[in-house]
Design an enzyme around this catalytic site. Structure first.
Site, PDB file in Angstrom:
ATOM      1  CB  THR A  36     -41.241   8.531  14.499  1.00 52.02           C
ATOM      2  OG1 THR A  36     -41.007   6.927  14.449  1.00 52.02           O
ATOM      3  CG2 THR A  36     -40.590   8.825  16.157  1.00 52.02           C
ATOM      4  CB  SER A  83     -45.152   4.651   7.362  1.00 48.19           C
ATOM      5  OG  SER A  83     -44.049   4.480   8.069  1.00 48.19           O
ATOM      6  CB  THR A 115     -38.341   7.108   8.891  1.00 44.66           C
ATOM      7  OG1 THR A 115     -38.445   6.230   9.884  1.00 44.66           O
ATOM      8  CG2 THR A 115     -38.177   8.272   9.640  1.00 44.66           C
ATOM      9  CG  ASP A 116     -41.317   1.618  10.093  1.00 46.34           C
ATOM     10  OD1 ASP A 116     -39.671   2.005  10.496  1.00 46.34           O
ATOM     11  OD2 ASP A 116     -41.703   1.331  10.524  1.00 46.34           O
TER      12      ASP A 116
HETATM   13  N1  ASP Z   1     -42.713   3.126  12.855  1.00 44.88           N
HETATM   14  C1  ASP Z   1     -42.477   4.413  12.269  1.00 44.88           C
HETATM   15  C2  ASP Z   1     -43.878   4.249  10.874  1.00 44.88           C
HETATM   16  O1  ASP Z   1     -42.782   4.367  10.060  1.00 44.88           O
HETATM   17  C3  ASP Z   1     -41.211   4.926  12.056  1.00 44.88           C
HETATM   18  C4  ASP Z   1     -41.045   5.843  11.935  1.00 44.88           C
HETATM   19  O2  ASP Z   1     -41.713   6.834  11.624  1.00 44.88           O
HETATM   20  O3  ASP Z   1     -39.734   6.443  12.253  1.00 44.88           O
HETATM   21  O4  ASP Z   1     -44.521   5.228  11.242  1.00 44.88           O
END
Ligand code: ASP
Length: 346
Positions: A36, A83, A115-116
């Site tokens: 993200t 991710s 973050t995932d």
């Molecule tokens: N869907 C995103 C990921 O993990 C979530 C994020 O980056 O916050 O790439």
């Protein structure tokens, strides 16, 4: 008393970071993988349906000119994806690239990441990078195009931490929402909130005050924390996670082993409990040298040895137990050594 504009300006000037000559700044390498923080949308209010990993490392760095005041930066694009797509190849590439940078003149590493699954990559690097230089995971909960995007400040804080003396010897860390978490303990706890990264029991290592890292404690090593030298390892074995619920049977375990899993983690219920109908499959797997670790779907707590077959995961949630199992299998550990990682803290 009301402040005059001049007094306010002077007060601000006193708080500002003193300018440090470029050659005195630390070298920080940024390894970009997407997420993200590198996500974009056509709408500034979209924080749910944007595309992750759309912006390259140069654009990310250009958006934060303050970076040049805290470090001499170099950037490497390791991947550019959400991710949820990060796999073992990306983990191994990251490990290799960081090891190489640390053998050179890098004083610290920052990994921009979705973050995932950030906690998995951070945990993996924590257990495998053989250096006390700071390794800092950073991401964002709002894409780069969003009003109130959190990526730029998170990145600035992460780079500052990676170049700091205080950040050394603390293992890999996760920086978001003004907080410094240990990658060893921290987990993602909320799908969308800015304060999603927490270690419910262990807490944060510190926070940021006007971009300066403030640690609550001196560096400390968690009890029974493993370390794996994977410098000679090329591939990681397949380890699958099976979910626990009412009515679950052993079919998913059998299917995982048939598909080539060399280890199994069960996101079991409560204190790592599995239904009796799973026992035989777990006993067979263990007898055939396929470790089965029982973790918990509760999201928190310690799984004790218990009386069920298989290995209680100790402090590790399912996704972290999977990384420990992958690394112990990759480095050729036997069942006894594997069990010690999970139960040694109990
Ligand atoms: N869907 C995103 C990921 O993990 C979530 C994020 O980056 O916050 O790439």
């Amino acid at each position: 008393m009301k402040r005059s504009p001049l007094t306010s300006l002077l007060a601000l000037a006193c708080l500002a970071t003193p300018v440090v000559a470029q050659e005195d700044l630390p070298n920080v390498t940024i390894f970009a993988t997407g997420g993200t923080i590198a996500g974009s949308s056509s709408s500034s209010t979209d924080t749910t349906d944007y595309t992750s990993g759309n912006i390259g490392v140069d654009q990310l760095l250009d958006a934060v000119p303050e970076l040049s005041e805290v470090a001499r930066i170099s950037g490497q694009q390791v991947a550019n994806t959400g991710s949820f797509n990060v796999d073992q190849d990306i983990l191994m590439d990251l490990h290799g690239a960081i090891t190489e940078a640390f053998a050179g003149d890098a004083d610290g590493a920052v990994i921009t990441h979705g973050t995932d699954t950030m906690e998995e990559t951070g945990f993996f690097l924590d257990l495998t990078v053989q250096s006390d230089k700071p390794v800092v995971m950073v991401g964002a909960m709002r894409p780069a195009t969003a009003i109130g995007a959190d990526g730029p400040v998170n990145l600035l804080q992460a780079v500052t931490l990676a170049g700091s003396e205080e950040g050394r010897g603390r293992g890999a860390m996760i920086v978001l929402n003004d907080r410094i978490g240990s990658a060893y303990f921290t987990t993602k706890t909320d799908t969308l909130a800015l304060n999603t990264f927490k270690a419910i029991e262990e807490g944060y290592l510190g926070r940021f005050l006007s971009n300066e890292p403030y640690f609550y404690y001196p560096p400390a090593e968690p009890v029974n924390k493993p370390s794996f030298d994977i410098s000679d390892i090329e591939d990681l074995p397949r380890v699958d996670i099976v979910y626990g619920y009412q009515d679950v049977d052993a079919d998913a375990i059998t299917a995982a082993i048939e598909a080539g899993a060399e280890g199994i983690v069960i996101a079991a219920v409560g204190n790592g409990n599995i239904p009796d109908r799973m026992n035989e499959a777990v006993e067979d797997a263990m007898a055939n040298g396929i470790p089965v670790v029982r973790s918990t779907r509760t999201g928190n707590g310690i799984v004790t040895a218990g009386t069920d077959p298989g290995i209680g995961s100790g402090i590790y949630n399912p996704q972290k137990a999977r990384i420990v199992l992958m690394l112990s299998l990759a480095t050729g550990e036997d069942m006894e050594e594997i069990e010690a990682h999970f139960l040694g803290a109990l």
